[in-house]
Design a protein around this motif. Structure first.
Motif, PDB file in Angstrom:
ATOM      1  N   PHE A 108       3.235  20.364 -53.935  1.00  0.00           N
ATOM      2  CA  PHE A 108       3.907  21.414 -54.706  1.00  0.00           C
ATOM      3  C   PHE A 108       4.680  22.365 -53.786  1.00  0.00           C
ATOM      4  O   PHE A 108       5.735  22.879 -54.154  1.00  0.00           O
ATOM      5  CB  PHE A 108       2.905  22.180 -55.577  1.00  0.00           C
ATOM      6  CG  PHE A 108       2.443  21.389 -56.764  1.00  0.00           C
ATOM      7  CD1 PHE A 108       3.351  20.946 -57.711  1.00  0.00           C
ATOM      8  CD2 PHE A 108       1.106  21.084 -56.933  1.00  0.00           C
ATOM      9  CE1 PHE A 108       2.935  20.222 -58.816  1.00  0.00           C
ATOM     10  CE2 PHE A 108       0.677  20.352 -58.029  1.00  0.00           C
ATOM     11  CZ  PHE A 108       1.578  19.913 -58.973  1.00  0.00           C
ATOM     12  N   THR A 109       4.169  22.565 -52.577  1.00  0.00           N
ATOM     13  CA  THR A 109       4.910  23.395 -51.613  1.00  0.00           C
ATOM     14  C   THR A 109       6.209  22.713 -51.238  1.00  0.00           C
ATOM     15  O   THR A 109       7.278  23.358 -51.164  1.00  0.00           O
ATOM     16  CB  THR A 109       4.051  23.655 -50.358  1.00  0.00           C
ATOM     17  OG1 THR A 109       2.831  24.240 -50.738  1.00  0.00           O
ATOM     18  CG2 THR A 109       4.769  24.585 -49.386  1.00  0.00           C
ATOM     19  N   VAL A 111       7.877  20.478 -53.054  1.00  0.00           N
ATOM     20  CA  VAL A 111       8.740  20.504 -54.234  1.00  0.00           C
ATOM     21  C   VAL A 111       9.349  21.896 -54.396  1.00  0.00           C
ATOM     22  O   VAL A 111      10.558  22.043 -54.688  1.00  0.00           O
ATOM     23  CB  VAL A 111       7.968  20.077 -55.494  1.00  0.00           C
ATOM     24  CG1 VAL A 111       8.763  20.358 -56.768  1.00  0.00           C
ATOM     25  CG2 VAL A 111       7.575  18.628 -55.403  1.00  0.00           C
ATOM     26  N   TYR A 112       8.560  22.925 -54.173  1.00  0.00           N
ATOM     27  CA  TYR A 112       9.057  24.300 -54.292  1.00  0.00           C
ATOM     28  C   TYR A 112      10.146  24.559 -53.253  1.00  0.00           C
ATOM     29  O   TYR A 112      11.210  25.102 -53.568  1.00  0.00           O
ATOM     30  CB  TYR A 112       7.898  25.287 -54.136  1.00  0.00           C
ATOM     31  CG  TYR A 112       8.327  26.724 -54.154  1.00  0.00           C
ATOM     32  CD1 TYR A 112       8.705  27.349 -55.336  1.00  0.00           C
ATOM     33  CD2 TYR A 112       8.370  27.461 -52.976  1.00  0.00           C
ATOM     34  CE1 TYR A 112       9.115  28.668 -55.344  1.00  0.00           C
ATOM     35  CE2 TYR A 112       8.778  28.777 -52.977  1.00  0.00           C
ATOM     36  CZ  TYR A 112       9.145  29.376 -54.166  1.00  0.00           C
ATOM     37  OH  TYR A 112       9.551  30.676 -54.176  1.00  0.00           O
ATOM     38  N   LEU A 113       9.860  24.173 -51.999  1.00  0.00           N
ATOM     39  CA  LEU A 113      10.851  24.390 -50.946  1.00  0.00           C
ATOM     40  C   LEU A 113      12.103  23.552 -51.206  1.00  0.00           C
ATOM     41  O   LEU A 113      13.228  24.016 -50.994  1.00  0.00           O
ATOM     42  CB  LEU A 113      10.256  24.058 -49.572  1.00  0.00           C
ATOM     43  CG  LEU A 113       9.191  25.020 -49.065  1.00  0.00           C
ATOM     44  CD1 LEU A 113       8.609  24.523 -47.764  1.00  0.00           C
ATOM     45  CD2 LEU A 113       9.758  26.418 -48.883  1.00  0.00           C
ATOM     46  N   TRP A 114      11.969  22.359 -51.667  1.00  0.00           N
ATOM     47  CA  TRP A 114      13.116  21.490 -51.954  1.00  0.00           C
ATOM     48  C   TRP A 114      13.957  22.081 -53.087  1.00  0.00           C
ATOM     49  O   TRP A 114      15.180  22.088 -53.029  1.00  0.00           O
ATOM     50  CB  TRP A 114      12.615  20.079 -52.289  1.00  0.00           C
ATOM     51  CG  TRP A 114      13.704  19.131 -52.596  1.00  0.00           C
ATOM     52  CD1 TRP A 114      14.586  18.593 -51.722  1.00  0.00           C
ATOM     53  CD2 TRP A 114      14.058  18.670 -53.879  1.00  0.00           C
ATOM     54  NE1 TRP A 114      15.467  17.793 -52.355  1.00  0.00           N
ATOM     55  CE2 TRP A 114      15.157  17.812 -53.719  1.00  0.00           C
ATOM     56  CE3 TRP A 114      13.561  18.885 -55.157  1.00  0.00           C
ATOM     57  CZ2 TRP A 114      15.782  17.190 -54.789  1.00  0.00           C
ATOM     58  CZ3 TRP A 114      14.164  18.238 -56.197  1.00  0.00           C
ATOM     59  CH2 TRP A 114      15.277  17.400 -56.013  1.00  0.00           C
ATOM     60  N   SER A 115      13.235  22.619 -54.113  1.00  0.00           N
ATOM     61  CA  SER A 115      13.970  23.224 -55.230  1.00  0.00           C
ATOM     62  C   SER A 115      14.718  24.480 -54.775  1.00  0.00           C
ATOM     63  O   SER A 115      15.814  24.770 -55.259  1.00  0.00           O
ATOM     64  CB  SER A 115      13.044  23.544 -56.381  1.00  0.00           C
ATOM     65  OG  SER A 115      12.179  24.583 -56.049  1.00  0.00           O
ATOM     66  N   LYS A 116      14.184  25.243 -53.852  1.00  0.00           N
ATOM     67  CA  LYS A 116      14.845  26.446 -53.337  1.00  0.00           C
ATOM     68  C   LYS A 116      16.087  26.054 -52.519  1.00  0.00           C
ATOM     69  O   LYS A 116      17.110  26.715 -52.591  1.00  0.00           O
ATOM     70  CB  LYS A 116      13.897  27.258 -52.452  1.00  0.00           C
ATOM     71  CG  LYS A 116      12.854  27.994 -53.205  1.00  0.00           C
ATOM     72  CD  LYS A 116      13.510  29.151 -53.936  1.00  0.00           C
ATOM     73  CE  LYS A 116      12.433  29.967 -54.601  1.00  0.00           C
ATOM     74  NZ  LYS A 116      12.989  31.057 -55.355  1.00  0.00           N
ATOM     75  N   ARG A 119      19.109  24.705 -54.860  1.00  0.00           N
ATOM     76  CA  ARG A 119      19.775  25.730 -55.659  1.00  0.00           C
ATOM     77  C   ARG A 119      20.800  26.527 -54.835  1.00  0.00           C
ATOM     78  O   ARG A 119      21.729  27.065 -55.365  1.00  0.00           O
ATOM     79  CB  ARG A 119      18.751  26.686 -56.258  1.00  0.00           C
ATOM     80  CG  ARG A 119      18.008  26.068 -57.404  1.00  0.00           C
ATOM     81  CD  ARG A 119      17.158  27.101 -58.051  1.00  0.00           C
ATOM     82  NE  ARG A 119      16.363  26.471 -59.106  1.00  0.00           N
ATOM     83  CZ  ARG A 119      15.448  27.068 -59.768  1.00  0.00           C
ATOM     84  NH1 ARG A 119      15.140  28.323 -59.494  1.00  0.00           N
ATOM     85  NH2 ARG A 119      14.789  26.460 -60.702  1.00  0.00           N
TER      86      ARG A 119
END
Length: 120
Positions: A108-109, A111-116, A119
């Motif tokens: 999840f970390t 995925v979170y960093l990839w999503s940031k 964007r």
């Protein structure tokens, strides 16, 4: 005077000093001794059969108790082995759960960093 050791049934008991023995004297004047002896013989036979039945029952119960003790010891060993397996499973599952939690946090970390990053 009559014999002081003579009883009405024809048997008499004489004390024999300081020992625990009793001396019996049979009076041949009474003919019912054979009947008494026969009665005593039948009582002895009955007591012997009762004693044999008690012995057989005791052996049977001892066998049952021995089997029960063996069964209980086997059950105790089974419970002990089961507890060891359960403890081992709990330790392994707690390690697995820890690995899953760490993997989940890491995933999840990422995925979170990839999503940031996507964007921006």
């Amino acid at each position: 005077m009559a014999n002081p050791y003579r009883s009405r049934e024809g048997l008499s008991a004489r004390p024999v000093g300081a020992s625990d023995e009793i001396q019996l004297r049979i009076d041949p004047l009474h003919g019912d001794l054979d009947e008494e002896i026969t009665g005593l013989h039948s009582q002895v036979r009955r007591l012997k059969s009762v004693a044999q039945e008690i012995e057989a029952e005791t052996k049977l119960q001892n066998d049952i108790i021995s089997d029960l003790q063996m069964t209980l010891s086997q059950a105790g060993a089974g419970v002990k082995n089961g507890m060891k397996r359960l403890n081992r499973a709990i330790q392994q599952s707690s390690n697995h759960i820890l690995h899953v939690i760490i993997f989940g946090l890491f995933f999840f970390t990422l995925v979170y960093l990839w999503s940031k990053l996507v964007r921006k």
